[in-house]
Each structure stands twice: as C-alpha cells, then as structure tokens.
Design an enzyme around this catalytic site. Sequence first.
Site, mmCIF file in Angstrom:
data_model
loop_
_atom_site.group_PDB
_atom_site.id
_atom_site.type_symbol
_atom_site.label_atom_id
_atom_site.label_comp_id
_atom_site.label_asym_id
_atom_site.label_seq_id
_atom_site.Cartn_x
_atom_site.Cartn_y
_atom_site.Cartn_z
ATOM 1 N N VAL A 81 0.818 -1.212 0.000
ATOM 2 C CA VAL A 81 0.000 0.000 0.000
ATOM 3 C C VAL A 81 0.855 1.267 0.000
ATOM 4 C CG1 VAL A 81 -1.973 -1.142 1.082
ATOM 5 C CG2 VAL A 81 -0.248 -0.045 2.548
ATOM 6 N N LYS A 82 2.093 1.152 0.429
ATOM 7 C CA LYS A 82 3.026 2.296 0.471
ATOM 8 C C LYS A 82 2.385 3.522 1.110
ATOM 9 C CE LYS A 82 5.854 0.601 -3.377
ATOM 10 N NZ LYS A 82 5.133 -0.640 -3.733
#
Lengths: 316, 316
Positions: free
Chosen positions: B112-113
């Site tokens: 998801v960063k």
Amino acid sequence: MESNNVISFADKLIAAIEQKGTPCIVGLDPRFKDLPAAITQQCLDEYGETLTGITHSILRFNQQVIDIVSPYVPAVKPQIAFYEMYGPPGVQAYLETITYARQKGLLVIADVKRNDIGSTVAAYSNAFLGRVPFWNNQLKPVFNVDAVTVNPYLGSDGIQPFLDDCQKYGKGIFVLVKTSNPSSSEFQHLPVEGEAFYLHVARKCKAWGENIMGNQGFSSVGLVVGATFPQEAIQIRKLLPQALFLVPGFGFQGGKAEDMKHFFINGRGAIINSSRGIIHAYRQEPYARKYGEEQYQQAIAESLQTMIRQVDQILQ
Amino acid sequence: MESNNVISFADKLIAAIEQKGTPCIVGLDPRFKDLPAAITQQCLDEYGETLTGITHSILRFNQQVIDIVSPYVPAVKPQIAFYEMYGPPGVQAYLETITYARQKGLLVIADVKRNDIGSTVAAYSNAFLGRVPFWNNQLKPVFNVDAVTVNPYLGSDGIQPFLDDCQKYGKGIFVLVKTSNPSSSEFQHLPVEGEAFYLHVARKCKAWGENIMGNQGFSSVGLVVGATFPQEAIQIRKLLPQALFLVPGFGFQGGKAEDMKHFFINGRGAIINSSRGIIHAYRQEPYARKYGEEQYQQAIAESLQTMIRQVDQILQ
C-alpha cells in the site's frame, strides 16, 4: 474532454480563489468519535451499531460541513485515511463526499499521498485524475477529483503518469516537499550538496511542472509545504515563484496566520488548509464553550469565518 | 491477543519460509485487460458489463491464483492500486482477496506504500494492522493483514503508529529504502555526508526496528530493496544484518536470479516477489506459446515452479 482546450487545474484553482475571495480551504478528516451525537444517533437508529452506521454518519456529517463551507471556500481536501480505515463502505463514503462537494461547486483535492513505481502509479492516477479501463476498452472516471497529493520518494517515473493525466484532463498534483509534521526534518533536511534535501525535491517539481503551466502563471504541479515551517517556505518560494503551494497544518497543528504571507507570491499562489480546527471546532475552545456540540454547525461556520479573516488580514 | 506473548511478524515469516522451503512470494497485481477470457466471460454473464462484473472477475481470478500458489509460497503481496482503481467494489475485492489468502494459510503483505503525518498514519495503521474504533469504543480489525509497505519521507512520526501496532498485534512493515524502478536513484542516491540518501533511510529503519526483534534474529521492521539493484543491496545488508528484505522487481522488471544472493544473509532474511511474471505468465513467453490463455492455470503453476527453482539454486 481530451482536447487541447482543457482548462488547467492551476487556472481553475486561481479562478476559484478569486471568486470566493479567500485562499482558505477545509480538510474533511472526520473522526467518528468526534462526530456530533445528533448525527451518530440518527444513523444508529437507521442502521444500528454497524459499519454502515459509521460510514453513513461520516457522510452525513461531511454533507452538512460542505453545505456550511461551500459558499465561502474554493476547495475541500478530504483525507482518505479516515475513510479507508472503515474498509469498502468507508471508501464509498469518500466517493460520495467527493461527488457531493463537486456538486456544490467546490474543487476537490484528494489527500491520498499515493506513490509507487510507474505502472502502479498509472492505476492510481487513472482512478483519481483520469479514466479507468472498463469492459471493451471503455474508459470511465472513478474518483474524479481535481487534484491529488503525491509522495516523491520514487522519483520521476512514479510521477509521470500523474503528469500525463494532469495534462489530458486539466487536473493537478501537490507533491510532498516539506511536510507539516514535527519529524519531517529527519530526511527532508538532510544536507545534499550544501542544501537541504527538500530543496532538491522542490527543483524536481519545477521540472515536472514546466509543461503544465496555466494562463495565470502557475503550474498544475503544486507543492505541499507545511504551515509550521515558514522559513522553509521562503526558501522554496525563491526557487519556485510559479508553484502553487498547498499549506496544511494551519490551526490545530500550530501554523500561525502571521507566517502565512511567506507561502504566497504577491498575495497569490497558495491555499491554506485547516481540518480539525474547522470541522471539529465544537470540540475546541473557544467554540466548545460558546456553542457546544449541540450547535456544531455554528461552531464550524464561525471558526471558518475567523480563519478566513485572519488570513485575509495577512494578505492585505 | 494484546498480550506480550504475541508472536512477532518476523518469526512468523521466517517459519513460513522454512515450512514452504522457499523465500519466493507472489504479487497479486491483477490487470483486468490481462485476465483470462474464461473468467471475464463468466462474470460478464453473471453481472453484465458492470463494475461488479470487473471486480468479481478480479476476485475470482485471485482465488484461483491463490489455490495454485498457496501450497508452495509463504506469502502473497496484493498491490492495492489495482483494486482501488475500481473504487469501493475494488477495495471490497481487495479485502476478500486478503481474507481468502489468509484462510489458505498464507501471510499477506499489503503493498500500500501508505504514509502521512502521525495522526493520519494511525488511521492507516489501525485499518491494516491493528483495530479500528467502532461504536462504544469497540475495536475491530478491518483489513487485518500481516504486514504493509510504507513510505519513509515524513520521518519517525509517520512510522511510529505502525510500530505500535506491529508490537501489539505481531505485525510487520517494510519501509521503502531502495525501490526497483528506474528513476529510484533520483532522490534515493543523492549524496548525504558522503553516503547515498537511501543508506540514511536504512539506518533509521534499524533504529525503528530495534525494539521489535523476533526470536529468529530478525526485526519486524523490514526494508523494500528492489531486485534490480543488487549492489545497493550489498551496502544495505552490511548495515542491517538483522533486517528482513522484501525484494520486488524479480522477473518482469528485470531482477535476475543470480543477483538474489546479495539480498540474503546466510541464505535467510529475504523474500523475493514476482507479480506479473507469475499471475499473467500465460501472456508472456515461453508460457504464452506453450500453454496459451486457455491453460492459464498451468502457466501460473509452471512459472512459479521455475522461479522457485531458480532462487533455490542460488541459495544452495
């Protein structure tokens, strides 16, 4: 829609600021526990103690906030984390909040801070700014906001897909350069060739934005510069006179009105955001005492007028 | 569940790697246009040319991929962008993909960063790793994955809420240090005090992870180090012998099996990810010719076995 006559995001934002007469914008970062009991009770009755009850509470609250603020501000900035935390129904509330705000004539800046490698960023960009492939190669908008915040850590190929959609659809991005949080200096101030790291990021933003200039002298590649760091804002403004600054951290996080002038150039080119300080004003002094939770709408309205007046005085 | 006896993510991952006998993992980054026609046709018949048809196609495909790969790999890494791009139903497919993978005994790393200021990151962390506040201060899991990827640009206070949930719930994070994309060097290689910027980020990761050490000698604060940069991996490994490396970019992006040894320490402590190279193998040679789209399941199975064998040979 994909013609070269598309109006740039920068021009749309400058026009909206002039029309409303203020660069103040409102962050829609609703915290469920801080919602007025009147709203949550209504949704509890309708949906029970369910996830749907929560996400409808959030949406209903947002719609009321938008009704109050939309005559006065050019844009809203919904922070997706406070919606995504409730899973798919939360994202649905995010989408409906965006739709409602745009219906009310507001520009919407999705505060998503997305970032990834190029092929993945294309998916994010298509979803928020562009068009997404559906059946039979049809392309459809999904979130369809006016601009997003993005994180620069992966460099140009994590930015390029956003630039393409900005150009094609008249959208904008705000790249994190100097963030408003206390620890932002840990990496952003590391010295690189005699200069803070964030200034190198700022220079890249200049290059990214050079081909997306509007007619008002500003680029649709904007920068996030925290209200809590006015000295850094001066440095960045010197490098990028043509950049739009999105300035979070006003009010609740400690950004002061008197410092705001450093973020502008000739009184233009910046938007100042307050989130909790406006939407949950009824939980903070002096509004908590004056209005209390019952009159939350008056508290929201008055805290916004106060902010607008404070910023206006600085810009005079 | 919140006791001190919680098993650390690092220990769970090391155990799963040993049990399956490989550090290879599969990235679930499905592209709608690349799905097998057999699946999309089925969903078209059931749901028509609708968004639901698309997201059900994606979910059904993922479930088949998971059925094929789950006996062989310790973990999967679904990239949220390819789901979020289809709005709330896309995020629903993401959630159901996670649930299905966990039911099949896989660890799930949500790619998801995410990143933001502390109070906002707390919302992300609660959603993916921890518990989210519902009615009456009840806390409930939402995405409930085993680990997430995070972006370090905002510094410690954008990481701390993740660390708290890691400790409390036996979860992990992988911090972007040296990413696999071509332009990753633009910022990550800027010279800071005689050393590349990414090494400063790596040092911070060491500090963040020191209080979340598992019994197997690894921290639950891991690092993302791209398969395409083996020389950088050597530098980082010197600094952080105790860090888990998540290594994306193998195969399709150009990461080579012979370079993979640099990411490990004594043959341990890294997971190697391939996404498109496995799940859409039937669209690439030699599998496209050998199996074609009709036998997509065989193509997926064989490409995975090839990858596992290649990495295994390096580690012998």
